[in-house]
Design an enzyme around this catalytic site. Structure first.
Site, PDB file in Angstrom:
ATOM      1  CG  PHE A 129      26.838  -1.157 -21.267  1.00 32.39           C
ATOM      2  CD1 PHE A 129      27.714  -2.211 -21.028  1.00 32.39           C
ATOM      3  CD2 PHE A 129      25.762  -0.980 -20.432  1.00 32.39           C
ATOM      4  CE1 PHE A 129      27.513  -3.069 -19.946  1.00 32.39           C
ATOM      5  CE2 PHE A 129      25.561  -1.830 -19.344  1.00 32.39           C
ATOM      6  CZ  PHE A 129      26.438  -2.871 -19.105  1.00 32.39           C
ATOM      7  CG  ASP A 200      27.552   5.666 -20.586  1.00 31.99           C
ATOM      8  OD1 ASP A 200      28.349   5.847 -19.647  1.00 31.99           O
ATOM      9  OD2 ASP A 200      26.741   4.711 -20.617  1.00 31.99           O
ATOM     10  CE1 TYR A 225      29.220  -0.390 -12.113  1.00 28.20           C
ATOM     11  CE2 TYR A 225      27.430   0.834 -11.116  1.00 28.20           C
ATOM     12  CZ  TYR A 225      27.920   0.059 -12.149  1.00 28.20           C
ATOM     13  OH  TYR A 225      27.111  -0.256 -13.212  1.00 28.20           O
ATOM     14  CE  LYS A 226      31.085   0.748 -15.662  1.00 29.11           C
ATOM     15  NZ  LYS A 226      31.065  -0.711 -15.662  1.00 29.11           N
ATOM     16  NE  ARG A 378      35.184  -5.724 -19.164  1.00 31.57           N
ATOM     17  CZ  ARG A 378      34.189  -4.944 -18.758  1.00 31.57           C
ATOM     18  NH1 ARG A 378      33.761  -3.965 -19.532  1.00 31.57           N
ATOM     19  NH2 ARG A 378      33.602  -5.165 -17.609  1.00 31.57           N
TER      20      ARG A 378
HETATM   21  C1  LIG Z   1      28.818   2.136 -20.758  1.00 28.85           C
HETATM   22  C2  LIG Z   1      28.030   1.698 -19.570  1.00 28.85           C
HETATM   23  N1  LIG Z   1      26.904   2.357 -19.236  1.00 28.85           N
HETATM   24  C3  LIG Z   1      26.176   1.976 -18.168  1.00 28.85           C
HETATM   25  C4  LIG Z   1      26.552   0.907 -17.388  1.00 28.85           C
HETATM   26  C5  LIG Z   1      25.781   0.423 -16.206  1.00 28.85           C
HETATM   27  O1  LIG Z   1      24.698   1.172 -15.862  1.00 28.85           O
HETATM   28  P1  LIG Z   1      24.026   0.933 -14.446  1.00 28.85           P
HETATM   29  O2  LIG Z   1      24.984   1.396 -13.405  1.00 28.85           O
HETATM   30  O3  LIG Z   1      22.774   1.694 -14.508  1.00 28.85           O
HETATM   31  O4  LIG Z   1      23.808  -0.533 -14.274  1.00 28.85           O
HETATM   32  C6  LIG Z   1      27.716   0.210 -17.698  1.00 28.85           C
HETATM   33  C7  LIG Z   1      28.133  -0.939 -16.860  1.00 28.85           C
HETATM   34  O5  LIG Z   1      29.106  -1.589 -17.054  1.00 28.85           O
HETATM   35  C8  LIG Z   1      28.464   0.610 -18.821  1.00 28.85           C
HETATM   36  O6  LIG Z   1      29.583  -0.051 -19.149  1.00 28.85           O
END
Ligand SMILES: Cc1ncc(COP(=O)(O)O)c(C=O)c1O
Length: 419
Positions: A129, A200, A225-226, A378
């Site tokens: 990402f 991550d 938030y996911k 997706r």
């Molecule tokens: C793998 C991954 N890391 C980080 C993030 C987002 O990070 P942040 O919440 O800091 O915007 C996402 C968002 O979709 C993601 O898919």
């Protein structure tokens, strides 16, 4: 290809079906985007209203103590810990995933350098990402070039590890394909190469069973938030292995990560353990919403927890692939996720030359997924609230959009800021 009755029977026999009652799903919507933003839990609105009117409105500043606001980061962290194979006192909810990546990357680099001065390289996947890569680039830049980021193709990751590697930084479930790394094996390979391992868990926490301790990982971050249903922009979380607990450095040395914030001393003294990864004042309203979201996942515990959710997720995603490939054969769709359910997270991606327009047409029909450039449709499956019948209905809509050419309508070509 299966009839709707097949999916209805699966729903009728699903022991997790009742968990859907925890959510406020708008009528007429088939929501396949919980991997971007989880659905609103019904309990959240009342909790937020209570925090606003009672805790803030009446309790005012007293609520930091009386309503336990000051404990939210650790309390929610402990709940998340149970979902990712971490122990109590090892996780805090704080900041965003991006900010937490900065903190743990900085810590990992410092530990690696102290162990061996030539380990100055961060290794990651080109398809990671972007925020993970950008944060690493920013950190490398801050060191004036002393630290470098090496980005390589997925298949080259393990052979890229070298005596220069300080930390291997990977996203457990890839955001674009859903492909999932073998966490224990990759962590072992990083350690065999003398590197630290940073995961991550943005697309894993609350979606697939994760056991950070068993894998022997060093650091992890993840998203609220996911699949944790914490609401838009919810605070993220951060974990460090207990063995690093007194060594990991907090580069964002804010006052609430201090050992004694209310002593107001001029010198920074980090709090013991993970508490030092709190930086400044937490967003209490967002924290309250995050806790409600995490509780929706914990509610699956008596029903088998993440193992049961994972089993349902694999059934849903397998069924979706089979149904799409049967019903929409010859319509320009190519599976872009691993075909083997054990090798992917809780999402399915199909490539299509007009993926953006097709997704917009689906959304107009109430089937909400998302688009990832350049050509990915997706679809996220959240077994807490996704039903088997949703699979059938979503595929019927996809078939209609493709077979009639509905997606060619000019309004579906207009690009939104968020895709
Ligand atoms: C793998 C991954 N890391 C980080 C993030 C987002 O990070 P942040 O919440 O800091 O915007 C996402 C968002 O979709 C993601 O898919």
């Amino acid at each position: 290809m299966q009839p709707r009755s097949h999916f209805e029977a699966l729903d009728a026999a699903d022991p997790l079906a009742g968990l859907r009652q925890q959510f406020s799903l708008p009528p007429g919507v088939i929501y396949l985007d919980g991997n971007s933003l989880g659905v609103l839990p019904t309990r959240t609105a009342a909790r937020i209203a209570g925090v606003v009117s009672h805790e803030w409105g009446e309790g005012l500043i007293r609520s930091w103590n009386s309503a336990g606001w000051i404990d939210l980061a650790a309390r929610i962290g402990d709940k998340i810990a149970t979902l990712i194979g971490a122990g109590p006192g090892e996780v805090v909810a704080a900041d965003s995933t991006s900010v937490n990546l900065f903190k743990v990357l900085a810590a990992a680099l410092r530990i690696a350098r102290e162990n061996d001065a030539q380990r100055t390289e961060i290794v990651s996947e080109l398809g990671n990402f972007p925020t993970d890569l950008y944060i690493a680039q920013g950190l490398a830049d801050l060191t004036g070039g002393a630290v470098t980021l090496k980005m390589v193709e997925r298949e080259d990751i393990l052979k890229t590890l070298s005596p220069r590697t300080a930390v291997l930084m990977l996203t457990h479930v890839n955001y674009k394909t859903g492909a999932m790394w073998d966490m224990p094996a990759v962590t072992q390979a990083a350690h065999d190469a003398g590197a630290l391992m940073l995961w991550d868990l943005a697309h894993s926490a609350g979606a697939v069973p994760v056991d950070l301790r068993a894998a022997g990982a060093d650091f992890a971050v993840g998203c609220g938030y996911k699949y944790l249903n914490g609401g838009p922009g919810a605070p993220a979380f951060v974990w460090a292995h207990a063995q690093h607990v007194e060594r990991f450095w907090q580069p964002l040395s804010g006052w609430l990560g201090h050992a004694a914030p209310f002593a107001f001393t001029p010198d920074y003294q980090p709090a013991t353990g993970i508490a030092r990864y709190v930086c400044g004042t937490p967003p209490v309203l967002s924290m309250a919403a995050l806790e409600c979201g995490v509780d929706t996942v914990l509610a699956a515990e008596p029903l088998g927890g993440l193992a049961a959710l994972r089993a349902k997720s694999m059934t849903l995603t397998d069924a979706f692939v089979a149904q799409v490939e049967a019903r929409c054969a010859g319509m320009g769709l190519t599976l872009a996720s691993p075909r083997d359910a054990t090798l992917r997270g809780s999402q399915i991606c199909f490539a299509h030359a007009n993926a953006y327009e097709v997704m917009q047409a689906l959304i107009a029909r109430g089937v909400i997924g998302d688009f990832r450039a350049p050509d990915i449709l997706r679809f996220g499956f959240t077994p807490l609230y996704t039903q088997h019948a949703d699979v059938f209905d979503a595929v019927e809509h996809l078939h209609a959009v493709l077979s009639t050419g509905e997606w060619r309508d000019a309004r579906y070509a207009k690009r939104n800021a968020v895709t």
